[in-house]
Structure formats: C-alpha cells, structure tokens
Design a protein around this motif. Structure first.
Motif, PDB file in Angstrom:
ATOM      1  N   ARG A  19      75.031  45.076 -55.246  1.00 27.01           N
ATOM      2  CA  ARG A  19      76.037  44.083 -55.629  1.00 27.01           C
ATOM      3  C   ARG A  19      76.076  42.911 -54.661  1.00 27.01           C
ATOM      4  NH1 ARG A  19      80.923  43.797 -53.749  1.00 27.01           N
ATOM      5  NH2 ARG A  19      80.956  45.916 -53.013  1.00 27.01           N
ATOM      6  N   ARG A  73      82.456  50.447 -50.358  1.00 25.19           N
ATOM      7  CA  ARG A  73      82.059  49.293 -51.190  1.00 25.19           C
ATOM      8  C   ARG A  73      82.188  47.998 -50.404  1.00 25.19           C
ATOM      9  NH1 ARG A  73      84.914  51.746 -55.472  1.00 25.19           N
ATOM     10  NH2 ARG A  73      86.698  50.482 -54.920  1.00 25.19           N
ATOM     11  N   ASP A  82      75.064  51.162 -54.727  1.00 25.57           N
ATOM     12  CA  ASP A  82      75.627  50.208 -55.683  1.00 25.57           C
ATOM     13  C   ASP A  82      76.196  48.976 -54.970  1.00 25.57           C
ATOM     14  OD1 ASP A  82      76.594  49.458 -58.378  1.00 25.57           O
ATOM     15  OD2 ASP A  82      78.567  49.731 -57.449  1.00 25.57           O
ATOM     16  N   ALA A  83      76.900  49.190 -53.880  1.00 21.82           N
ATOM     17  CA  ALA A  83      77.488  48.074 -53.138  1.00 21.82           C
ATOM     18  C   ALA A  83      76.403  47.193 -52.528  1.00 21.82           C
ATOM     19  CB  ALA A  83      78.418  48.597 -52.052  1.00 21.82           C
TER      20      ALA A  83
END
Length: 160
Positions: free
Chosen positions: A142, A131, A138-139
């Motif tokens: 983000r 992350r 997803d990271a």
C-alpha cells in the motif's frame, strides 16, 4: 515559430537522477527526522516490549532510514501493544478462556476471562500500528515498499 527544445535524454540503460543526494537527505530529515536510533531503547517498555523493539532493530538494521526519529512514538506504541497482547495471551493460555467469577454476582459460576477482552483490544491496536508502520505485506504494498528480493520492479523486467 522557433523549434521547441527537448530536454536531453539519458542514453539507453541510464536513468537521470533527481536532486542531489545531499539535498534529498536534508529534505527527508526535515520531514521525519534522521533514521531511528534503535540503540536508544525506550524506558517505558517492559521486557517483552524491549524484546520486540530489539527484534525490529535487528530486522531493519540494514535499512537505516526505514523508520525515522519522528516515528519513535509509533514504534513504541506498537511494542507496548505487543507486550500487552503477549501478557493477555499468556493469561488465557494459563487460565483458559473462561474463569471463575470474582464479583458477588458471579461467585460460583464461570465468566469470560477478562484477558480475552484485553487480548482483542491489544490485537486491534497491533493491527493499526502494523499498518501505520508498514510492518505487514499488505501495508508495504500500500505504501509502495517492495519486498527484498522482489523482482517485480520495472528495472528487472525486460518487457517493461
């Protein structure tokens, strides 16, 4: 009252760029250093960790500043925990999730393989570093990195 002067607008289809590229590069270098030198392989990594380092180097070879020298320690940590996870997973694969107890209290009975605990802890650290480094989908979303070939950018959207 004098008329307010408007900043010149760019002709349709053109964008006004920010600071000069040289200034932008200098500012980025100030923030995190220059692009990570993947050729300088960390001596602290074992064979499995170095294989992961080399894999990342190959994946990000086209993006010279995706990782910066300031993130070297984070990438090394990720590769170290990858190696620890692999070693623990191999032990669980070879000996199974339960093993014969070795302490005086556990002799003659089976106990949870300690490698399962090591595997779980390494996987938690892997998730954290993945992350932190933007290694997961997803990271990347983000932190605002788009996927290669992602056509969701406004530049490619005729309706934006």
């Amino acid at each position: 009252m004098p008329a307010r002067r408007r900043a010149p607008s760019a002709p349709d289809g053109l964008k006004i760029l920010g600071p000069e590229p040289a200034l932008r590069i200098a500012k980025e270098a100030e923030i995190g250093g220059l692009g990570l030198d993947w050729a300088e392989r960390p001596a602290v990594l074992d064979v499995v960790g170095l294989e992961e380092w080399d894999r990342l180097a190959e994946v990000y070879a086209h993006d010279a500043t995706r990782f910066r020298e300031g993130e070297r320690a984070a990438v090394i940590a990720y590769c170290s925990f990858w190696s620890a996870f692999c070693r623990a997973a191999e032990d669980v694969r070879d000996r199974g999730p339960v093993v014969e107890g070795r302490s005086d209290m556990d002799r003659g009975r089976v106990v949870k393989n300690p490698a399962t605990v090591a595997m779980r802890e390494a996987s938690q650290q892997l998730r954290y570093w993945a992350r932190e480094l933007g290694l997961t989908t997803d990271a990347r979303v983000r932190i605002g990195l788009s996927e290669a070939g992602d056509s969701s950018s406004d530049d490619d959207n005729p309706f934006a």
